[in-house]
Every structure is written in C-alpha cells, then in structure tokens.
Write a protein that holds these residues in place. Structure first.
Motif, PDB file in Angstrom:
ATOM      1  N   GLY A 130       0.806  -1.220   0.000  1.00 39.75           N
ATOM      2  CA  GLY A 130       0.000   0.000   0.000  1.00 39.75           C
ATOM      3  C   GLY A 130       0.833   1.261   0.000  1.00 39.75           C
ATOM      4  N   ALA A 131       1.994   1.237   0.694  1.00 42.92           N
ATOM      5  CA  ALA A 131       2.841   2.430   0.792  1.00 42.92           C
ATOM      6  C   ALA A 131       3.899   2.478  -0.299  1.00 42.92           C
ATOM      7  CB  ALA A 131       3.513   2.476   2.164  1.00 42.92           C
ATOM      8  N   GLY A 132       3.972   1.462  -1.143  1.00 39.88           N
ATOM      9  CA  GLY A 132       4.961   1.444  -2.211  1.00 39.88           C
ATOM     10  C   GLY A 132       6.389   1.327  -1.692  1.00 39.88           C
ATOM     11  N   ILE A 133       6.585   0.582  -0.594  1.00 38.27           N
ATOM     12  CA  ILE A 133       7.899   0.449   0.027  1.00 38.27           C
ATOM     13  C   ILE A 133       8.710  -0.635  -0.683  1.00 38.27           C
ATOM     14  CG2 ILE A 133       9.122  -0.155   2.156  1.00 38.27           C
ATOM     15  CD1 ILE A 133       7.745   2.554   2.270  1.00 38.27           C
ATOM     16  N   ASP A 134       9.972  -0.338  -0.982  1.00 39.45           N
ATOM     17  CA  ASP A 134      10.851  -1.311  -1.628  1.00 39.45           C
ATOM     18  C   ASP A 134      11.441  -2.295  -0.631  1.00 39.45           C
ATOM     19  OD1 ASP A 134      10.884  -0.246  -4.424  1.00 39.45           O
ATOM     20  OD2 ASP A 134      11.683   1.521  -3.409  1.00 39.45           O
ATOM     21  N   VAL A 135      11.833  -1.800   0.537  1.00 37.79           N
ATOM     22  CA  VAL A 135      12.463  -2.652   1.548  1.00 37.79           C
ATOM     23  C   VAL A 135      12.162  -2.071   2.924  1.00 37.79           C
ATOM     24  CG1 VAL A 135      14.661  -1.411   1.342  1.00 37.79           C
ATOM     25  CG2 VAL A 135      14.636  -3.694   2.327  1.00 37.79           C
ATOM     26  N   ALA A 136      11.922  -2.943   3.904  1.00 39.86           N
ATOM     27  CA  ALA A 136      11.616  -2.493   5.262  1.00 39.86           C
ATOM     28  C   ALA A 136      12.476  -3.257   6.260  1.00 39.86           C
ATOM     29  CB  ALA A 136      10.140  -2.690   5.587  1.00 39.86           C
ATOM     30  N   PHE A 137      12.919  -2.556   7.296  1.00 38.84           N
ATOM     31  CA  PHE A 137      13.625  -3.180   8.408  1.00 38.84           C
ATOM     32  C   PHE A 137      12.595  -3.581   9.461  1.00 38.84           C
ATOM     33  CE2 PHE A 137      16.785  -0.582   6.349  1.00 38.84           C
ATOM     34  CZ  PHE A 137      17.970  -1.299   6.464  1.00 38.84           C
ATOM     35  N   PRO A 258      15.662 -12.950  25.815  1.00 41.84           N
ATOM     36  CA  PRO A 258      15.929 -13.501  24.477  1.00 41.84           C
ATOM     37  C   PRO A 258      16.151 -12.390  23.462  1.00 41.84           C
ATOM     38  CG  PRO A 258      13.615 -13.761  25.084  1.00 41.84           C
ATOM     39  CD  PRO A 258      14.322 -13.289  26.309  1.00 41.84           C
ATOM     40  N   SER A 259      17.141 -12.593  22.594  1.00 37.68           N
ATOM     41  CA  SER A 259      17.416 -11.612  21.543  1.00 37.68           C
ATOM     42  C   SER A 259      16.331 -11.650  20.472  1.00 37.68           C
ATOM     43  CB  SER A 259      18.782 -11.893  20.917  1.00 37.68           C
ATOM     44  OG  SER A 259      19.811 -11.755  21.867  1.00 37.68           O
ATOM     45  N   LEU A 260      16.283 -10.589  19.678  1.00 36.23           N
ATOM     46  CA  LEU A 260      15.309 -10.493  18.592  1.00 36.23           C
ATOM     47  C   LEU A 260      16.040 -10.450  17.256  1.00 36.23           C
ATOM     48  CD1 LEU A 260      12.971  -7.739  20.075  1.00 36.23           C
ATOM     49  CD2 LEU A 260      12.538 -10.194  20.024  1.00 36.23           C
ATOM     50  N   PRO A 261      15.512 -11.116  16.247  1.00 35.36           N
ATOM     51  CA  PRO A 261      16.151 -11.041  14.933  1.00 35.36           C
ATOM     52  C   PRO A 261      15.893  -9.680  14.271  1.00 35.36           C
ATOM     53  CG  PRO A 261      14.129 -12.302  14.791  1.00 35.36           C
ATOM     54  CD  PRO A 261      14.323 -11.987  16.249  1.00 35.36           C
ATOM     55  N   LEU A 262      16.865  -9.232  13.492  1.00 32.46           N
ATOM     56  CA  LEU A 262      16.716  -8.044  12.660  1.00 32.46           C
ATOM     57  C   LEU A 262      16.660  -8.516  11.212  1.00 32.46           C
ATOM     58  CD1 LEU A 262      16.735  -4.993  12.048  1.00 32.46           C
ATOM     59  CD2 LEU A 262      19.230  -5.089  12.157  1.00 32.46           C
ATOM     60  N   ASN A 263      15.539  -8.258  10.561  1.00 33.32           N
ATOM     61  CA  ASN A 263      15.333  -8.692   9.180  1.00 33.32           C
ATOM     62  C   ASN A 263      15.067  -7.503   8.271  1.00 33.32           C
ATOM     63  OD1 ASN A 263      15.116 -11.796   9.276  1.00 33.32           O
ATOM     64  ND2 ASN A 263      13.712 -11.170  10.900  1.00 33.32           N
ATOM     65  N   VAL A 264      15.339  -7.704   7.002  1.00 27.26           N
ATOM     66  CA  VAL A 264      14.790  -6.822   5.975  1.00 27.26           C
ATOM     67  C   VAL A 264      13.756  -7.640   5.219  1.00 27.26           C
ATOM     68  CG1 VAL A 264      16.712  -5.240   5.695  1.00 27.26           C
ATOM     69  CG2 VAL A 264      16.713  -7.383   4.437  1.00 27.26           C
ATOM     70  N   VAL A 265      12.649  -6.995   4.846  1.00 27.68           N
ATOM     71  CA  VAL A 265      11.579  -7.704   4.140  1.00 27.68           C
ATOM     72  C   VAL A 265      11.249  -6.977   2.847  1.00 27.68           C
ATOM     73  CG1 VAL A 265      10.584  -8.720   6.214  1.00 27.68           C
ATOM     74  CG2 VAL A 265       9.802  -6.477   5.477  1.00 27.68           C
ATOM     75  N   PHE A 266      10.812  -7.767   1.868  1.00 22.94           N
ATOM     76  CA  PHE A 266      10.481  -7.259   0.541  1.00 22.94           C
ATOM     77  C   PHE A 266       9.085  -7.721   0.154  1.00 22.94           C
ATOM     78  CE2 PHE A 266      14.801  -8.872   0.861  1.00 22.94           C
ATOM     79  CZ  PHE A 266      15.579  -7.748   0.618  1.00 22.94           C
ATOM     80  N   GLN A 267       8.520  -7.056  -0.831  1.00 25.10           N
ATOM     81  CA  GLN A 267       7.248  -7.503  -1.383  1.00 25.10           C
ATOM     82  C   GLN A 267       7.445  -8.827  -2.117  1.00 25.10           C
ATOM     83  OE1 GLN A 267       4.971  -4.645  -3.643  1.00 25.10           O
ATOM     84  NE2 GLN A 267       5.874  -2.923  -2.550  1.00 25.10           N
ATOM     85  N   PRO A 268       6.507  -9.767  -1.986  1.00 31.83           N
ATOM     86  CA  PRO A 268       6.707 -11.076  -2.612  1.00 31.83           C
ATOM     87  C   PRO A 268       6.650 -11.028  -4.127  1.00 31.83           C
ATOM     88  CG  PRO A 268       4.501 -10.907  -1.695  1.00 31.83           C
ATOM     89  CD  PRO A 268       5.252  -9.688  -1.234  1.00 31.83           C
ATOM     90  N   ALA A 269       5.896 -10.079  -4.673  1.00 33.51           N
ATOM     91  CA  ALA A 269       5.731 -10.030  -6.126  1.00 33.51           C
ATOM     92  C   ALA A 269       6.906  -9.361  -6.826  1.00 33.51           C
ATOM     93  CB  ALA A 269       4.434  -9.291  -6.481  1.00 33.51           C
ATOM     94  N   ARG A 270       7.836  -8.787  -6.041  1.00 35.54           N
ATOM     95  CA  ARG A 270       8.946  -8.062  -6.647  1.00 35.54           C
ATOM     96  C   ARG A 270      10.269  -8.786  -6.416  1.00 35.54           C
ATOM     97  NH1 ARG A 270       8.330  -1.629  -5.241  1.00 35.54           N
ATOM     98  NH2 ARG A 270       6.287  -1.283  -6.216  1.00 35.54           N
TER      99      ARG A 270
END
Length: 308
Positions: A130-137, A258-270
């Motif tokens: 919806g926001a047109g984001i390429d990559v999110a942390f 417990p530690s937390l993972p740091l991920n980057v996520v992308f749109q599945p269609a891109r």
C-alpha cells in the motif's frame, strides 16, 4: 511481430532463421500463423523474392513502432539496474532509523551517489504494498506473511535503569523483584505485561510487570528511563551511547532476555532490484561491525518466510 519485421528488413527467410537460431520452415510457419491471426496476407511471395502487400506495409510500420518502444523500455530498465540509480523507498522503526540508518547514509551516498532514499519511520508495521515500500527493516519475530525476508542482524535486549532511579529505589537482583518496581511498558511488544528471561541451566523465567508509564514509542521509553521514571526491558542498541557514558546502567545482567532477529523484508511479487540488493548488503556489512546489533551471519539470498 519481430519475425515479420526482420523478414521485411533482411529480405530473407533464411537470414532470419539464422538470427533466431531456428529453421527456415519454422520462420515460414510463424509468418503463416501471423497472417492467419490477422486474416490477411502480409507478403506476396515468389520463388526468389517477396513484396509487402498494402496491409503488410501498414502492419510493418506499426510493428516497427512497437518493437522500438519495447527496446527503449529494455534499455531504460537495463540502465536503471546497472547504473544503480533511482528512488529507493525504505521503512524502519523510528528509533532504529534515526540511530542506525541515517548516520550511515553519508557513507552509503559516497558509494552510491545516484540512489535517492526516501525513509519512512514508524514503530508500527507499514503495509509495503500500500505504501509502495521497496524494503523495510523489521525488529522481532516475523508473523504470518507473504513477504520475503532476509536476516541481517540481531537486536540484543537488556534490562536498564538510570543510576538515579537505582539510587532511590534500589537495584533488583532477581527478575522476581521487578514486581516491586516501576516497569516502563512498551506497548509495541506482543505480551506487554510479561518480561521473559533465560537463566543458564533452568527454564525461562516469566515475570508479570506493571508501572505507571507506557508508550508505543521506544524513544519515549528511552527518555523515561533517562529521567529516572522506571526500568526498561528493551533492545540494547537504543541505549548504546547512554550505556557507554554511564547515563543508563544494564541490570540483571546474569539473566538474559531472548534476543530479537533483525530482518529486511520485501514484497513477494517483486524481485529485489540491484539498488535494493546493494542497499541491503551495505547495511548488513555495517551492522556486522556494530556491537549493539551485529553478529557474524553468513550471506544468504532472500527467502520466503511463514512469519512476519
């Protein structure tokens, strides 16, 4: 269309067959199929030559326009991919973006001066599509999602308080003593009233906590700790400078949250573009050298996850 255009331009079925690494009969069948689809003859053929019909001439002119437009589009995409340029829309939690993305952008721009970054900071999860984001942390375990994720670091957590608070109310020596303290509640957690600790050789310690201040902003919680309002259970990277300068003190250090993972996520269609891949790799390398975030992680391509 391309086959037909090249027949017209080369004047030879066999030349087009060589170009397309096929046979002359296959080229003839493609032209026949095109003429059948259009319902008209495009070429008048003899044993030694061929000429365009009026319909063929009109169709060739249109084909050439379409094929030229497609080639221009291909070249534009190629330039965008290989020049590593263009606008990159990035989303991140507010404190993380301010402390760990913005300070590294100068070095990023030195390496990739043609990339423009639009950074959206929000502690709530942003809708990438919806926001047109390429990559999110994303910090934390990922919930069910269609997104593609790549692990690039670890958010180490700690229990923290100011020296002034500890001088006034005392320092807890066991997690169970937190029930007698003002605990600052960050409402961005899944279980906001439970803090979990791991003790070597024993089961998890789950503590019910409470206090007179809560917020959905990790930076507001940080400031509350600095003001002596209570104890925080938080990711350590928010307090790095405060800890190093003695403004904030880690407590209950023998009990590890417990530690937390740091991920980057992308749109599945891109498929991640070249600029996205370079952006992610730059920050992954930088985070490996940061003691508040980094740990040695092996390179891995993005993968689908069942959690976001």
């Amino acid at each position: 269309m391309e086959t037909f255009a090249r027949i017209v331009e080369t004047g030879s079925f066999s030349a087009v067959a060589r170009e397309m690494m096929t046979t002359q009969p296959a080229v003839s069948k493609q032209l026949q199929a095109l003429e059948k689809h259009l319902g008209t003859k495009l070429l008048v053929r003899s044993t030694r030559s061929h000429s365009l019909t009026e319909a063929g001439r009109l169709y060739y002119e249109r084909c050439r326009q379409v094929l030229d437009t497609l080639e221009e589009a291909r070249l534009e995409v190629h330039r965008a991919e290989h020049e590593i340029s263009g606008l990159l829309r990035v989303a991140a939690p507010a404190a993380f973006g301010r402390l760990h993305i913005v300070p590294r952008l100068a070095a990023f721009y030195e390496r990739y001066p043609k990339i423009k970054v639009e950074l959206q900071l929000d502690d709530s999860f942003v809708d990438l599509v919806g926001a047109g984001i390429d990559v999110a942390f994303r910090v934390g375990e990922l919930k069910d999602s269609r997104l593609i994720a790549r692990r690039i670091g670890t958010a180490h957590r700690a229990t923290l308080a100011s020296p002034a608070y500890l001088a006034r109310y005392g320092e807890p020596r066991h997690p169970s003593e937190l029930a007698n303290h003002q605990c600052l509640v960050y409402t961005g957690l899944a279980n906001i009233n439970e803090w979990i600790y791991k003790d070597e050789g024993s089961a998890d310690i789950v503590v019910r906590i409470g206090g007179n201040f809560r917020s959905n902003s990790s930076e507001a919680i940080r400031q509350a700790v600095r003001e002596g309002l209570g104890i925080s259970y938080s990711t350590q990277w928010i307090y790095g400078d405060d800890i190093r300068h003695g403004r904030i003190k880690p407590i209950l250090t023998q009990y590890r949250p417990p530690s937390l993972p740091l991920n980057v996520v992308f749109q599945p269609a891109r498929r991640p573009s070249l600029k996205v891949n370079h952006f992610v790799s730059f920050f992954a390398d930088a985070f490996r050298q940061d003691p508040d975030i980094g740990e040695m992680l092996t390179e891995a391509p993005p993968k689908s996850v069942t959690k976001d």
